[in-house]
Design an enzyme around this catalytic site. Structure first.
Site, PDB file in Angstrom:
ATOM      1  N   GLY A   1       0.820  -1.211   0.000  1.00 28.28           N
ATOM      2  CA  GLY A   1       0.000   0.000   0.000  1.00 28.28           C
ATOM      3  C   GLY A   1       0.849   1.254   0.000  1.00 28.28           C
ATOM      4  O   GLY A   1       2.055   1.190   0.213  1.00 28.28           O
TER       5      GLY A   1
ATOM      6  N   CYS B   1       5.497  -5.789   1.649  1.00 32.62           N
ATOM      7  CA  CYS B   1       5.841  -4.379   1.487  1.00 32.62           C
ATOM      8  C   CYS B   1       5.253  -3.504   2.602  1.00 32.62           C
ATOM      9  O   CYS B   1       5.768  -3.545   3.710  1.00 32.62           O
ATOM     10  CB  CYS B   1       5.498  -3.896   0.091  1.00 32.62           C
ATOM     11  SG  CYS B   1       6.621  -2.572  -0.398  1.00 32.62           S
TER      12      CYS B   1
ATOM     13  N   GLY C   1       9.469   3.269  -0.285  1.00 35.54           N
ATOM     14  CA  GLY C   1      10.260   4.423   0.135  1.00 35.54           C
ATOM     15  C   GLY C   1      10.549   4.407   1.625  1.00 35.54           C
ATOM     16  O   GLY C   1      11.295   5.244   2.121  1.00 35.54           O
ATOM     17  N   PHE C   2       9.921   3.450   2.339  1.00 38.15           N
ATOM     18  CA  PHE C   2      10.131   3.328   3.788  1.00 38.15           C
ATOM     19  C   PHE C   2      10.722   1.951   4.074  1.00 38.15           C
ATOM     20  O   PHE C   2      10.685   1.061   3.217  1.00 38.15           O
ATOM     21  CB  PHE C   2       8.803   3.500   4.537  1.00 38.15           C
ATOM     22  CG  PHE C   2       8.263   4.908   4.455  1.00 38.15           C
ATOM     23  CD1 PHE C   2       8.515   5.833   5.448  1.00 38.15           C
ATOM     24  CD2 PHE C   2       7.522   5.320   3.339  1.00 38.15           C
ATOM     25  CE1 PHE C   2       8.036   7.137   5.356  1.00 38.15           C
ATOM     26  CE2 PHE C   2       7.038   6.616   3.231  1.00 38.15           C
ATOM     27  CZ  PHE C   2       7.299   7.530   4.250  1.00 38.15           C
TER      28      PHE C   2
ATOM     29  N   HIS D   1       8.394  -7.808  -3.400  1.00 36.63           N
ATOM     30  CA  HIS D   1       7.116  -8.316  -3.910  1.00 36.63           C
ATOM     31  C   HIS D   1       7.245  -9.712  -4.510  1.00 36.63           C
ATOM     32  O   HIS D   1       7.538  -9.850  -5.694  1.00 36.63           O
ATOM     33  CB  HIS D   1       6.555  -7.364  -4.971  1.00 36.63           C
ATOM     34  CG  HIS D   1       6.061  -6.078  -4.401  1.00 36.63           C
ATOM     35  ND1 HIS D   1       4.756  -5.871  -4.039  1.00 36.63           N
ATOM     36  CD2 HIS D   1       6.713  -4.948  -4.086  1.00 36.63           C
ATOM     37  CE1 HIS D   1       4.616  -4.661  -3.536  1.00 36.63           C
ATOM     38  NE2 HIS D   1       5.802  -4.080  -3.562  1.00 36.63           N
TER      39      HIS D   1
ATOM     40  N   GLU E   1       4.974 -11.540  -5.347  1.00 35.48           N
ATOM     41  CA  GLU E   1       3.901 -11.748  -6.343  1.00 35.48           C
ATOM     42  C   GLU E   1       4.282 -11.149  -7.692  1.00 35.48           C
ATOM     43  O   GLU E   1       3.569 -11.362  -8.670  1.00 35.48           O
ATOM     44  CB  GLU E   1       2.588 -11.153  -5.832  1.00 35.48           C
ATOM     45  CG  GLU E   1       2.379  -9.655  -6.053  1.00 35.48           C
ATOM     46  CD  GLU E   1       3.205  -8.770  -5.119  1.00 35.48           C
ATOM     47  OE1 GLU E   1       4.019  -9.315  -4.347  1.00 35.48           O
ATOM     48  OE2 GLU E   1       3.043  -7.541  -5.169  1.00 35.48           O
TER      49      GLU E   1
HETATM   50  N1  LIG Z   1       4.718  -1.157  -2.205  1.00 37.95           N
HETATM   51  C1  LIG Z   1       4.442  -0.842  -0.947  1.00 37.95           C
HETATM   52  O1  LIG Z   1       3.657  -1.493  -0.255  1.00 37.95           O
HETATM   53  C2  LIG Z   1       5.102   0.402  -0.416  1.00 37.95           C
HETATM   54  C3  LIG Z   1       5.064   0.555   1.067  1.00 37.95           C
HETATM   55  C4  LIG Z   1       5.262   1.981   1.545  1.00 37.95           C
HETATM   56  N2  LIG Z   1       4.245   2.843   1.036  1.00 37.95           N
HETATM   57  C5  LIG Z   1       6.639   2.463   1.138  1.00 37.95           C
HETATM   58  O2  LIG Z   1       6.767   3.262   0.232  1.00 37.95           O
HETATM   59  O3  LIG Z   1       7.617   2.041   1.716  1.00 37.95           O
END
Ligand SMILES: NC(=O)CC[C@H](N)C(=O)O
Length: 358
Positions: free
Chosen positions: A222, A250, A294-295, A334, A336
């Site tokens: 997300g 993620c 990004g986190f 990921h 998937e």
């Molecule tokens: N693809 C994701 O689930 C990204 C997770 C979160 N938003 C991040 O940027 O780290």
């Protein structure tokens, strides 16, 4: 070639790139991030994790294979990762006005127009990426003459509430039942679960699922800062107070870590690509993975009953966690894919096997 209107990409540090417009002729603002995947723009653009972001493709030629049709299979789009485009803007070097592919239905430009998303091409994406690597991801805007707009920081908002479904929905009719917490789920997670003969109960990001009849919990990917998603963390805390298997991907990794009591933090420019190497803890085994984040989880803040599961071989950041004794694990990458390598899809088998053990 069609006559393209001029547009500007303006970064918060004052750098300006002048390019040409394709897609919607509408000014936009967001966080400017780069991705280095060479293929897969239909999947990336429909990945809800990109909500609020202006995407810079380092691969120069984009648009040459068009956009696949939007037919559905098992209640979800066959070729898209969600129902719509989530990016705020697209920045590329060379837009291919001509396209050709066996399942192409329309041009990338027309698709962007449909969702009111501006694109800008003829940008020196190498120079731009060097700036983003050097200074870190930045706020930015795509502007058209006479249509000025303010900078906007998407990470200050709860983007998950925007990207998640609003109603509980059930897919498949398998014996084992998985509650899927939809924080902005990619369709291929649903496909991967259905392929393994489960019933998927997709619930909104803040849904209290304690009264559901289920065998395992899945926390999706997300958008945005995991710290903005406290309601989900509280529900996941309840789940890990029990014994039923939990898997996350993620954002799901970050939320599981926060539910366990660990911290997350913002990376300088993140990982967005198809070739991120991750090492499986305790082995020399390296997997090449698809990523978009990004986190990250601060590994050193993991409580004693948790341990890292994967670590990034480039920068040593956390790429997954697992509980030492209970069937709870998650990955920052990921497994998937879509788009990206499928080398780590076996992790879905591990999750389903742990459910079947009960
Ligand atoms: N693809 C994701 O689930 C990204 C997770 C979160 N938003 C991040 O940027 O780290």
């Amino acid at each position: 070639m069609l006559k393209a209107k001029q547009a500007k990409l303006i970064l918060e540090n004052g750098t300006v790139f002048t390019g040409k417009s394709f897609g919607s002729e509408k000014s936009t603002a967001g966080e400017v991030v780069f991705y280095t995947a060479m293929t897969g723009y239909p999947e990336s653009l429909t990945d809800p994790s990109y909500t609020g972001q202006i995407l810079v493709s380092t691969y120069p030629m984009i648009g040459n294979y068009g956009v696949p049709h939007g037919h559905k299979e098992n209640g979800i789009h066959k070729y898209y990762e969600s129902n719509k485009l989530h990016i705020s803007g697209l920045v590329i070097s060379d837009y291919s006005f001509e396209f050709s592919h066996w399942n192409a239905e329309k041009s990338l430009s027309d698709w962007l127009k449909e969702y009111n998303v501006p694109g800008i091409f003829d940008i020196d994406t190498r120079a731009l990426t060097k700036i983003l690597r050097d200074k870190g991801s930045m706020l930015g805007k795509i502007e058209f003459e006479g249509e000025e707009t303010d900078f906007y920081d998407p990470n200050k908002e709860n983007l998950v509430a925007r990207a998640s479904c609003t109603e509980r929905e059930v897919y498949g009719d398998g014996e084992k039942r998985v509650v899927l917490i939809d924080c902005g789920v990619k369709n291929n997670i649903i496909r991967c679960l259905l392929k393994r003969g489960t019933t998927v109960i997709r619930v909104p990001w803040n849904y209290d699922f304690s009264n559901e009849d289920y065998d395992g919990v899945f926390i999706s990917n997300g958008p945005g800062d995991p710290a903005m998603c406290e309601e989900t963390v509280q529900n996941v805390k309840k789940a890990i107070g029990g014994e039923k298997p939990v898997m996350g991907i993620c954002l799901g990794n970050q939320l599981l870590a926060r539910a366990a009591g660990a911290d997350t933090y913002k990376l300088k420019f993140g990982h967005r690509s198809h070739n991120q190497p991750v090492i499986l803890q305790g082995t020399d085994r390296c997997f090449i993975t698809s990523q978009n984040h990004g986190f990250a989880v601060a590994t050193e803040t993991l409580p004693n009953d948790w341990e890292p599961l994967f670590t990034n071989a480039n920068d040593n950041t956390n790429e997954g966690i697992k509980h030492k004794t209970k069937p709870f694990f998650s990955t920052q990458f990921h497994p998937e894919a879509s788009s990206g390598p499928t080398d780590t899809e076996f992790l879905f088998d591990d999750f389903i096997d742990s459910i079947k053990k009960d």
